[in-house]
Write a protein that holds these residues in place. Structure first.
Motif, PDB file in Angstrom:
ATOM      1  N   ASN A 121     -28.179 118.736 -53.728  1.00  0.00           N
ATOM      2  CA  ASN A 121     -27.103 118.326 -54.556  1.00  0.00           C
ATOM      3  C   ASN A 121     -26.268 119.096 -55.111  1.00  0.00           C
ATOM      4  OD1 ASN A 121     -27.873 115.602 -53.984  1.00  0.00           O
ATOM      5  ND2 ASN A 121     -29.270 115.468 -55.666  1.00  0.00           N
ATOM      6  N   THR A 122     -25.014 118.921 -54.717  1.00  0.00           N
ATOM      7  CA  THR A 122     -24.072 119.701 -55.651  1.00  0.00           C
ATOM      8  C   THR A 122     -23.006 118.479 -56.367  1.00  0.00           C
ATOM      9  OG1 THR A 122     -22.179 119.888 -54.005  1.00  0.00           O
ATOM     10  CG2 THR A 122     -23.683 121.775 -54.123  1.00  0.00           C
ATOM     11  N   PRO A 123     -22.264 118.724 -57.347  1.00  0.00           N
ATOM     12  CA  PRO A 123     -21.549 117.791 -57.937  1.00  0.00           C
ATOM     13  C   PRO A 123     -20.478 117.251 -57.096  1.00  0.00           C
ATOM     14  CG  PRO A 123     -21.646 119.454 -59.610  1.00  0.00           C
ATOM     15  CD  PRO A 123     -22.297 119.967 -58.310  1.00  0.00           C
ATOM     16  N   GLU A 124     -19.929 118.219 -56.260  1.00  0.00           N
ATOM     17  CA  GLU A 124     -18.725 117.665 -55.316  1.00  0.00           C
ATOM     18  C   GLU A 124     -19.509 116.750 -54.050  1.00  0.00           C
ATOM     19  OE1 GLU A 124     -19.657 120.974 -55.897  1.00  0.00           O
ATOM     20  OE2 GLU A 124     -17.841 121.165 -57.209  1.00  0.00           O
ATOM     21  N   ASP A 125     -20.706 116.933 -53.511  1.00  0.00           N
ATOM     22  CA  ASP A 125     -21.476 116.135 -52.644  1.00  0.00           C
ATOM     23  C   ASP A 125     -21.626 114.906 -53.223  1.00  0.00           C
ATOM     24  OD1 ASP A 125     -21.181 118.169 -50.650  1.00  0.00           O
ATOM     25  OD2 ASP A 125     -23.283 119.138 -50.926  1.00  0.00           O
ATOM     26  N   VAL A 126     -22.316 114.830 -54.446  1.00  0.00           N
ATOM     27  CA  VAL A 126     -22.670 113.663 -54.946  1.00  0.00           C
ATOM     28  C   VAL A 126     -21.651 112.779 -55.316  1.00  0.00           C
ATOM     29  CG1 VAL A 126     -23.517 112.601 -57.203  1.00  0.00           C
ATOM     30  CG2 VAL A 126     -24.663 114.655 -56.124  1.00  0.00           C
ATOM     31  N   ARG A 127     -20.096 113.340 -55.883  1.00  0.00           N
ATOM     32  CA  ARG A 127     -19.318 112.361 -55.846  1.00  0.00           C
ATOM     33  C   ARG A 127     -18.630 111.874 -54.473  1.00  0.00           C
ATOM     34  NH1 ARG A 127     -17.996 116.916 -59.929  1.00  0.00           N
ATOM     35  NH2 ARG A 127     -18.389 115.842 -62.002  1.00  0.00           N
ATOM     36  N   ALA A 128     -18.773 112.715 -53.447  1.00  0.00           N
ATOM     37  CA  ALA A 128     -18.417 112.233 -52.075  1.00  0.00           C
ATOM     38  C   ALA A 128     -19.506 111.116 -51.762  1.00  0.00           C
ATOM     39  CB  ALA A 128     -18.309 113.403 -51.071  1.00  0.00           C
ATOM     40  N   ARG A 129     -20.439 111.418 -52.033  1.00  0.00           N
ATOM     41  CA  ARG A 129     -21.551 110.143 -51.611  1.00  0.00           C
ATOM     42  C   ARG A 129     -21.132 109.018 -52.293  1.00  0.00           C
ATOM     43  NH1 ARG A 129     -26.011 115.082 -52.129  1.00  0.00           N
ATOM     44  NH2 ARG A 129     -25.468 116.095 -49.910  1.00  0.00           N
ATOM     45  N   LEU A 130     -21.061 109.179 -53.407  1.00  0.00           N
ATOM     46  CA  LEU A 130     -20.788 107.995 -54.267  1.00  0.00           C
ATOM     47  C   LEU A 130     -19.411 107.420 -54.049  1.00  0.00           C
ATOM     48  CD1 LEU A 130     -21.985 109.044 -57.912  1.00  0.00           C
ATOM     49  CD2 LEU A 130     -23.084 106.887 -56.294  1.00  0.00           C
ATOM     50  N   ARG A 131     -18.435 107.969 -53.729  1.00  0.00           N
ATOM     51  CA  ARG A 131     -17.350 107.282 -53.000  1.00  0.00           C
ATOM     52  C   ARG A 131     -17.585 106.633 -51.690  1.00  0.00           C
ATOM     53  NH1 ARG A 131     -14.830 112.339 -54.815  1.00  0.00           N
ATOM     54  NH2 ARG A 131     -15.074 113.089 -52.705  1.00  0.00           N
ATOM     55  N   ARG A 132     -18.428 106.980 -50.977  1.00  0.00           N
ATOM     56  CA  ARG A 132     -18.730 106.311 -49.543  1.00  0.00           C
ATOM     57  C   ARG A 132     -19.273 105.001 -50.054  1.00  0.00           C
ATOM     58  NH1 ARG A 132     -22.585 108.837 -44.919  1.00  0.00           N
ATOM     59  NH2 ARG A 132     -22.447 106.824 -43.295  1.00  0.00           N
TER      60      ARG A 132
END
Length: 338
Positions: free
Chosen positions: A188-199
């Motif tokens: 997990n990175t903050p950028e990846d987590v935010r992208a996964r949540l946006r999906r």
């Protein structure tokens, strides 16, 4: 439980919470604090709270190994939750060591690397999702931690595309696991987590988000929580609940005025599981009202929605009066309502 009945399906992690025992000392040198192991995790808490309220609920979770796994299973069973969604897993159960602030708010230390919760596959999910799913709730760590989060996202997209059930998402951010060195060990990175949540949020009909989540997701959003709630609703959800501790609950729906509801005032033991209990109360109320599609939720008038939300807030408040995630039963809710 019939797989064809209207079922709340809760998908996520099982976590053993080690909670401090304030009644015990820490030994003569103060180096041996006492802890009590309690079942926890967003999904387990939501499912147990809904089960105690009498809602038909199946918990979709990977039950890992270790001596505490049997306690997790028994805790779910005692709440009347359908156990057919539990997948036996070879990986270990997740563990969280919990500290409590002066206001009862929790601080977490996690031991979750390689845990069972993050290993979902498409085949496992297809095998345990009930045909009668009317509400699918996902969120928290499992929804944004690989590799299983990809399978969860695909399931959410399939259910949303079918229109056969409401999809609910709760980000339930745990900053230590969403970024930094510990998060990195999980992929997990903050950028990846935010992208996964946006999906996930792009497919959500119901979103529950806390001000604490927003502090990590969108720090600037804290400047005006009213505007933030309305903006989140305009992104596509039919209903957004924005919680802010003991402050008024914000209820946002596209094209409607923002609503505020004052939570019940109670003596707080701790706030562990409060947000999960709120969500469970909401789902139980929607199921009882027969609101299980996006169209039905959009058509639900405020004067029918608000009593459901008020009950959900009371469920959360009652949970706060007890140590750990220990939500009330249907009878206890009725008594408190009176």
């Amino acid at each position: 439980m019939s797989s064809d009945s209207a079922v709340l399906s809760v998908l996520g992690e099982l976590v053993v919470d080690l909670l401090p025992d304030s009644s015990a000392d820490a030994g003569p040198q103060g180096t041996a604090p006492h802890y009590i192991a309690r079942p926890g995790g967003n999904a387990l808490n939501v499912a147990v709270a809904a089960g105690r309220l009498g809602a038909p609920v199946r918990l979709l979770a990977r039950l890992g190994t270790g001596p505490l796994a049997a306690s997790l299973r028994r805790h779910v069973e005692l709440a009347g939750v359908d156990l057919a969604g539990l997948v036996p897993a070879a990986e270990p159960v997740s563990l969280a060591v919990v500290g409590l602030g002066a206001d009862g708010s929790p601080d977490y230390g996690f031991h979750v690397q390689g845990a069972a919760d993050w290993q979902w596959s498409d085949a496992e999910l297809a095998a345990v999702l009930p045909a009668g799913t009317a509400i699918l709730h996902v969120g928290s760590i499992s929804s944004w931690t690989p590799p299983g989060c990809e399978a969860i996202a695909r399931l959410v997209e399939q259910v949303a595309a079918s229109g056969r059930a409401l999809v609910s998402v709760d980000p339930n951010i745990r900053p230590m696991l969403a970024g930094g060195p510990v998060g990195a060990t999980l992929g997990n990175t903050p950028e990846d987590v935010r992208a996964r949540l946006r999906r996930l949020l792009a497919r959500a009909d119901v979103v529950k988000v806390s001000a604490e989540d927003l502090a990590w997701l969108e720090p600037e959003a804290l400047d005006d929580l009213d505007a933030t709630a309305l903006r989140w609703a305009d992104r596509g959800a039919a209903l957004v609940l924005l919680t802010d501790g003991g402050a008024p609950l914000r209820i946002a729906r596209p094209g409607r005025s923002l609503l505020h509801r004052e939570p019940p005032r109670v003596e707080v033991a701790d706030t562990v599981g409060a947000g999960d209990s709120l969500a469970a109360g909401l789902f139980a109320g929607l199921l009882e009202a027969g609101v299980t599609t996006r169209a039905a939720l959009q058509d639900l008038p405020d004067d029918r929605l608000l009593p459901i939300v008020d009950d959900a807030a009371l469920v959360a408040a009652l949970t706060c009066t007890r140590v750990g995630a220990d939500p009330p039963t249907r009878a206890e809710l009725a008594a408190a309502r009176r």
